[in-house]
Design a protein around this motif. Structure first.
Motif, PDB file in Angstrom:
ATOM      1  N   TYR A 169      -0.455   0.344  -4.552  1.00  0.00           N
ATOM      2  CA  TYR A 169      -1.105   1.472  -5.220  1.00  0.00           C
ATOM      3  C   TYR A 169      -2.006   0.958  -6.342  1.00  0.00           C
ATOM      4  O   TYR A 169      -1.578   0.154  -7.176  1.00  0.00           O
ATOM      5  CB  TYR A 169      -0.064   2.415  -5.829  1.00  0.00           C
ATOM      6  N   GLN A 186      -0.863  -1.115   3.409  1.00  0.00           N
ATOM      7  CA  GLN A 186      -1.935  -0.181   3.090  1.00  0.00           C
ATOM      8  C   GLN A 186      -2.155  -0.154   1.584  1.00  0.00           C
ATOM      9  O   GLN A 186      -1.199  -0.201   0.797  1.00  0.00           O
ATOM     10  CB  GLN A 186      -1.589   1.237   3.571  1.00  0.00           C
ATOM     11  N   ARG A 189       3.238  -0.475   0.756  1.00  0.00           N
ATOM     12  CA  ARG A 189       2.020   0.065   0.151  1.00  0.00           C
ATOM     13  C   ARG A 189       1.702  -0.644  -1.166  1.00  0.00           C
ATOM     14  O   ARG A 189       2.602  -1.049  -1.897  1.00  0.00           O
ATOM     15  CB  ARG A 189       2.181   1.570  -0.108  1.00  0.00           C
TER      16      ARG A 189
END
Length: 243
Positions: free
Chosen positions: A61, A84, A59
């Motif tokens: 962020y 993601q 991920r």
């Protein structure tokens, strides 16, 4: 998307504390370009850094994502499989516009927009965490815990990219950098009234640290290296690496 010119502080007014409300969201791209030297360079390079460090199945962020500039830049460069991007902002006005930007961009890397306080969001399985001019708006006494939380949620070799307005460690140096920044804003069309009223609005909202304070906080959390890769006047961006 259509965005307006920043004229929020163009008329004399009773100045309240600065907030990322609907008025700011509507003019934010203009405001940030005219207020932060090198902003476009910073955002694009953050995208490149995320592209270099993103790992498969991890991920990225974007904490304090505003309208999603960093998330979209990262999505342009990230090639990691099954990754993601999670974009978080506690301003509903910002998060809503960010969602619209993300939908219009049609990123190949999925971007999930969350409206919440970043302190409520779990950081896990992260290869990259970005705070692009975000930490400076968080109360100083809470910053250490946030950095430690990010460190714990990063994978080995992961990075935290931190952009901040800095305070110089001498009064003379600090005033020089402030003067240079104000002149930058004048040359971008802001009046002395706008500069003065904006400064008043930010006075108790944005509390800046020195680079040494940032570096000490990051190394105390466990980061093995802190690289300041961009500096212009009193604005800087740095990369902290988890060993």
């Amino acid at each position: 998307m259509n965005t307006g010119k920043d004229a929020i502080y163009s008329q004399p007014q009773q100045v309240g504390a600065f907030t990322f409300d609907q008025n700011v969201a509507e003019v934010f791209p203009d405001m940030i370009q005219r207020s932060v030297p090198g902003y476009s360079t910073i955002v694009d390079a953050i995208g490149q850094l995320c592209g270099r460090h993103a790992k498969d199945n991890s991920r990225i962020y974007d904490l304090g994502c505003s309208l999603g500039a960093v998330s979209l830049a990262a999505s342009k460069y990230v090639q990691a499989q099954n990754s993601q991007i999670i974009a978080i902002d506690n301003s509903e006005a910002m998060a809503k516009r960010c969602e619209l930007h993300v939908q219009a961009f049609k990123s190949t890397t999925p971007i999930k927009v969350i409206c919440d306080d970043l302190q409520n969001v779990e950081i896990k399985n992260a290869s990259c965490v970005v705070m692009n001019f975000t930490l400076q708006f968080i109360p100083p006494e809470q910053r250490k815990a946030i950095i430690e939380k990010i460190y714990a949620g990063l994978d080995q070799g992961g990075i935290l990219i931190l952009s901040e307005k800095l305070k110089h460690d001498t009064e003379q140096g600090n005033e020089l950098l402030i003067d240079l920044h104000h002149e930058f804003k004048r040359r971008n069309g802001y009046s002395d009234l706008e500069i003065s009223q904006k400064r008043t609005a930010l006075e108790d909202v944005m509390r800046t640290d020195t680079f040494e304070q940032h570096q000490s906080r990051l190394t105390s959390a466990g980061f093995i290296d802190v690289i300041r890769w961009f500096t212009c006047f009193n604005f800087a961006s740095m990369v902290a690496i988890k060993g």
